[in-house]
Design a protein around this motif. Structure first.
Motif, short mmCIF file in Angstrom:
data_model
loop_
_atom_site.label_atom_id
_atom_site.label_comp_id
_atom_site.label_asym_id
_atom_site.label_seq_id
_atom_site.Cartn_x
_atom_site.Cartn_y
_atom_site.Cartn_z
N LYS A 60 0.83 -1.21 0.00
CA LYS A 60 0.00 0.00 0.00
C LYS A 60 0.86 1.25 0.00
O LYS A 60 2.03 1.20 0.35
CB LYS A 60 -0.97 0.00 1.19
CG LYS A 60 -0.31 0.13 2.55
CD LYS A 60 -1.26 0.00 3.71
CE LYS A 60 -2.50 0.77 3.64
NZ LYS A 60 -2.44 2.19 3.84
N GLU A 61 0.24 2.35 -0.40
CA GLU A 61 0.87 3.65 -0.22
C GLU A 61 0.59 4.09 1.21
O GLU A 61 -0.53 3.99 1.70
CB GLU A 61 0.29 4.66 -1.22
CG GLU A 61 1.01 5.98 -1.20
CD GLU A 61 0.57 6.88 -2.34
OE1 GLU A 61 -0.16 7.87 -2.07
OE2 GLU A 61 0.95 6.60 -3.50
N ALA A 62 1.61 4.55 1.89
CA ALA A 62 1.49 4.93 3.30
C ALA A 62 0.50 6.08 3.47
O ALA A 62 0.42 6.98 2.62
CB ALA A 62 2.85 5.32 3.85
N GLU A 63 -0.24 6.05 4.58
CA GLU A 63 -1.20 7.09 4.93
C GLU A 63 -0.83 7.67 6.29
O GLU A 63 -0.40 6.95 7.19
CB GLU A 63 -2.61 6.52 4.97
CG GLU A 63 -3.09 5.98 3.63
CD GLU A 63 -4.44 5.32 3.73
OE1 GLU A 63 -5.32 5.86 4.44
OE2 GLU A 63 -4.62 4.26 3.11
N ASP A 64 -1.04 8.97 6.44
CA ASP A 64 -0.69 9.66 7.66
C ASP A 64 -1.43 9.09 8.86
O ASP A 64 -2.63 8.83 8.80
CB ASP A 64 -1.00 11.15 7.51
CG ASP A 64 -0.38 11.99 8.62
OD1 ASP A 64 0.75 11.69 9.03
OD2 ASP A 64 -1.05 12.94 9.08
N LYS A 65 -0.70 8.88 9.94
CA LYS A 65 -1.22 8.45 11.24
C LYS A 65 -1.73 7.02 11.27
O LYS A 65 -2.40 6.62 12.22
CB LYS A 65 -2.31 9.40 11.75
CG LYS A 65 -1.91 10.85 11.82
CD LYS A 65 -0.88 11.10 12.88
CE LYS A 65 -0.65 12.58 13.06
NZ LYS A 65 0.73 12.95 13.01
N GLU A 66 -1.47 6.22 10.24
CA GLU A 66 -1.93 4.84 10.30
C GLU A 66 -0.98 4.00 11.14
O GLU A 66 0.24 4.21 11.13
CB GLU A 66 -2.11 4.24 8.90
CG GLU A 66 -0.84 3.93 8.15
CD GLU A 66 -1.12 3.26 6.81
OE1 GLU A 66 -1.84 2.26 6.78
OE2 GLU A 66 -0.60 3.76 5.80
N TYR A 74 4.94 -0.68 2.79
CA TYR A 74 4.48 0.70 2.67
C TYR A 74 5.39 1.48 1.73
O TYR A 74 6.60 1.53 1.94
CB TYR A 74 4.52 1.40 4.04
CG TYR A 74 3.64 0.78 5.09
CD1 TYR A 74 2.32 1.18 5.25
CD2 TYR A 74 4.13 -0.22 5.93
CE1 TYR A 74 1.51 0.62 6.23
CE2 TYR A 74 3.33 -0.79 6.91
CZ TYR A 74 2.02 -0.36 7.05
OH TYR A 74 1.22 -0.93 8.01
N PRO A 77 4.40 8.16 -0.37
CA PRO A 77 3.70 8.85 -1.45
C PRO A 77 4.56 9.97 -2.02
O PRO A 77 5.48 10.46 -1.36
CB PRO A 77 2.45 9.41 -0.77
CG PRO A 77 2.78 9.49 0.67
CD PRO A 77 3.83 8.46 0.95
N TYR A 80 5.92 13.68 -0.10
CA TYR A 80 5.79 13.61 1.36
C TYR A 80 6.93 12.76 1.92
O TYR A 80 7.24 11.71 1.37
CB TYR A 80 4.47 12.96 1.79
CG TYR A 80 3.27 13.84 1.62
CD1 TYR A 80 2.91 14.76 2.60
CD2 TYR A 80 2.51 13.76 0.46
CE1 TYR A 80 1.81 15.58 2.43
CE2 TYR A 80 1.41 14.58 0.28
CZ TYR A 80 1.07 15.49 1.27
OH TYR A 80 -0.02 16.31 1.09
N LEU A 92 3.28 11.23 7.76
CA LEU A 92 3.66 11.88 6.51
C LEU A 92 3.95 13.34 6.78
O LEU A 92 3.21 13.99 7.52
CB LEU A 92 2.57 11.73 5.46
CG LEU A 92 2.21 10.29 5.06
CD1 LEU A 92 1.13 10.29 3.99
CD2 LEU A 92 3.43 9.53 4.59
#
Length: 191
Positions: A60-66, A74, A77, A80, A92
């Motif tokens: 997956k593409e990393a997401e903030d605060k996950e 990961y 993106p 970022y 991020l």
């Protein structure tokens, strides 16, 4: 010892190198994998789409605060910094570029070293900048295992050469040997 996390940095020639390495990661890997590949800031990344069919891990593409999940790959993106915070969790950041790059390999490696310490494996691959050298040095100071692609066999030799100047004790391996190491991911901690 199996690492709790693996961090990988690449630039020029990185997609080809990663296509050789990431499919080698075993399905039952109990570590999170974080990848920074220098990308143009103004285009969407297709890395998760490219690598998901080739990899046994969730991609997956990393997401903030996950929260960080083991067995997950990961990708940073575009535009970022991918950072690791306590928890562990992904953060991020749109902070200034590091070594002219956002995402920065150094930023990922340094924050991962703070969170994971000796339970970390860091890999610097092909590229034509010095991003990753300071980060690999942070990993070495934290007691992490460090691998560097053989600069003589890298499409972009500047990045692995810079990493080796900062961390001369890092293991220098050809891509096929790094892939074999990832496939049998347990290793002894560095001396």
């Amino acid at each position: 010892m199996t690492p709790a996390a693996i961090v990988i940095g690449a630039s020029v020639g990185g997609v080809e190198a990663l296509l050789q390495l990431l499919p080698a990661l075993p399905r039952d890997l109990d570590a999170a994998v974080f990848v920074v590949l220098h990308l143009p800031p103004d285009r969407a990344s297709l890395l998760a789409d490219i690598f998901a069919p080739a990899c046994a891990l969730a991609v997956k593409e990393a997401e903030d605060k996950e929260p960080v999940l083991p067995g997950t790959l990961y990708f940073a993106p575009p535009d970022y910094h991918l950072l690791i915070d306590t928890g562990p969790q992904v953060v991020l950041s749109a902070d200034a570029p590091v070594q002219f790059s956002r995402p920065s390999i150094d930023a990922l490696f340094e924050t991962a070293a703070d969170v994971y310490g000796r339970r970390l494996l860091g890999i610097v691959l092909t590229g034509n900048s010095e991003d990753g050298a300071a980060g690999l040095a942070a990993l070495a100071r934290a007691g992490a295992r460090t691998l560097v692609q053989d600069p003589a066999r890298a499409r972009g030799p500047i990045m692995p050469s810079a990493a080796l100047r900062r961390v001369p004790q890092a293991e220098v391996l050809a891509l096929a040997d790094i892939a074999a190491r990832l496939h049998s991911i347990t290793f002894d901690p560095p001396p």
